[in-house]
Design an enzyme around this catalytic site. Structure first.
Site, PDB file in Angstrom:
ATOM      1  N   HIS A 123       0.831  -1.212   0.000  1.00  0.00           N
ATOM      2  CA  HIS A 123       0.000   0.000   0.000  1.00  0.00           C
ATOM      3  C   HIS A 123       0.863   1.259   0.000  1.00  0.00           C
ATOM      4  CE1 HIS A 123      -3.168  -2.723   1.378  1.00  0.00           C
ATOM      5  NE2 HIS A 123      -4.043  -1.747   1.293  1.00  0.00           N
ATOM      6  N   ASN A 156       7.941  -4.357   3.173  1.00  0.00           N
ATOM      7  CA  ASN A 156       6.511  -4.111   3.358  1.00  0.00           C
ATOM      8  C   ASN A 156       6.014  -4.542   4.738  1.00  0.00           C
ATOM      9  OD1 ASN A 156       3.853  -3.449   2.597  1.00  0.00           O
ATOM     10  ND2 ASN A 156       3.452  -5.585   2.073  1.00  0.00           N
TER      11      ASN A 156
END
Length: 294
Positions: A123, A156
């Site tokens: 994201h 991440n």
DNA sequence: TTTATTGT
């Protein structure tokens, strides 16, 4: 009886034509000003711009619930995501939604485009921040594939996750309101180098170019705004101190070619030029906090 | 699950 096909019968009367034109112009003006208002709400001190616009740098602004994305059809990926956060105390958020394709990208980036690539769907505008700040609709929008970029799992799930957690758990409660801009940094394109072209053509997940690293800029809005910025590369272990990746906003602008918060007064901007972390962010306290997942 | 993919 003869058929009258003269222009005067087909075209509207001048008065009708004029009225239609006026309505169309009014519509465009209204749409534009409404769109501007939406954008300004999601990006303090102006929407991110290019330092030197060209065909290669063409970006479309995609407006979502809770955040804006600058989409590049050339890279097939977002160049920045921008959102403001308000401290809302403890909020229970809904379950994690499914990923969703975004038809606005035109390029076919499906929810399975990253499968087997060795990269996560990382994201830019984070799920948790969007859910807390903008509710269910914003949370759902944060799962659009136009908000994803290829990130190595250790980045991440660990280093980047720790940074996002610090923003929500430490910076936001402390300062009450934040402006965040986050995005990728790509290897510089050398037009005369075969290696550069090869990478541009092949170093991709599906159509999406793989970034070299990622930046995050966090600002406390105000007359003398605080600012802090980080650049984190793909290849990390995940447990490094966040402070190892501190940079100035100027550094991020140099490496991206972007101009963040273009409406800032020049005096404020020049104060940010060389400094990594304007004002005290208490980084020593949060730099080593562990990742949530391993 | 405040990050995700893989494999069943």
């Amino acid at each position: 009886m003869s058929l009258d096909l003269s222009l005067s019968r087909i075209l509207p009367r001048p008065r009708t034509l004029l009225l239609s034109l006026v309505l169309a112009v009014a519509g465009v003006v209204l749409w534009h000003s409404t769109e501007q208002q939406y954008r300004e709400r999601l990006s303090w001190m102006g929407v991110t711009e290019w330092q030197q616009p060209s065909a290669q740098t063409f970006t479309r602004v995609l407006r979502n619930d809770g955040y804006l994305v600058g989409w590049s059809d050339f890279r097939v990926g977002a160049l920045w995501a921008s959102y403001t956060l308000q401290d809302r105390g403890d909020v229970n958020i809904g379950p994690r939604p499914d990923f969703d394709a975004d038809w606005r990208t035109l390029w076919p980036v499906s929810t399975s485009s990253y499968s087997g690539s060795g990269y996560d769907r990382g994201h830019l505008a984070p799920n948790y921040a969007m859910a807390v700040n903008g509710g269910e609709a914003a949370q759902q929008d944060s799962f659009l594939m136009s908000n994803m970029l290829p990130q190595r799992p250790k980045l991440n799930r660990q280093l980047w996750q720790r940074l996002e957690a610090v923003v929500m758990d430490h910076f936001l409660p402390r300062f009450g309101r934040l402006q965040v801009i986050t995005g990728p940094i790509y290897a510089p394109m050398e037009w005369a180098s075969v290696e550069s072209w090869t990478r541009l053509a092949l170093d991709r997940v599906g159509f999406i170019e793989i970034p070299q690293s990622f930046y995050k800029i966090v600002v406390v809005p105000g007359e003398t705004p605080r600012a802090v910025a980080f650049i984190m590369p793909q290849d990390v272990q995940g447990d490094e101190p966040l402070s190892d990746y501190l940079v100035s906003i100027d550094e991020v602008e140099r490496r991206t070619g972007l101009n963040f918060m273009p409406s800032l007064p020049p005096a404020v901007e020049s104060a940010w030029e060389a400094t990594a972390g304007v004002g005290d962010w208490n980084l020593s306290k949060v730099s080593q906090l562990p990742a949530r997942f391993n």
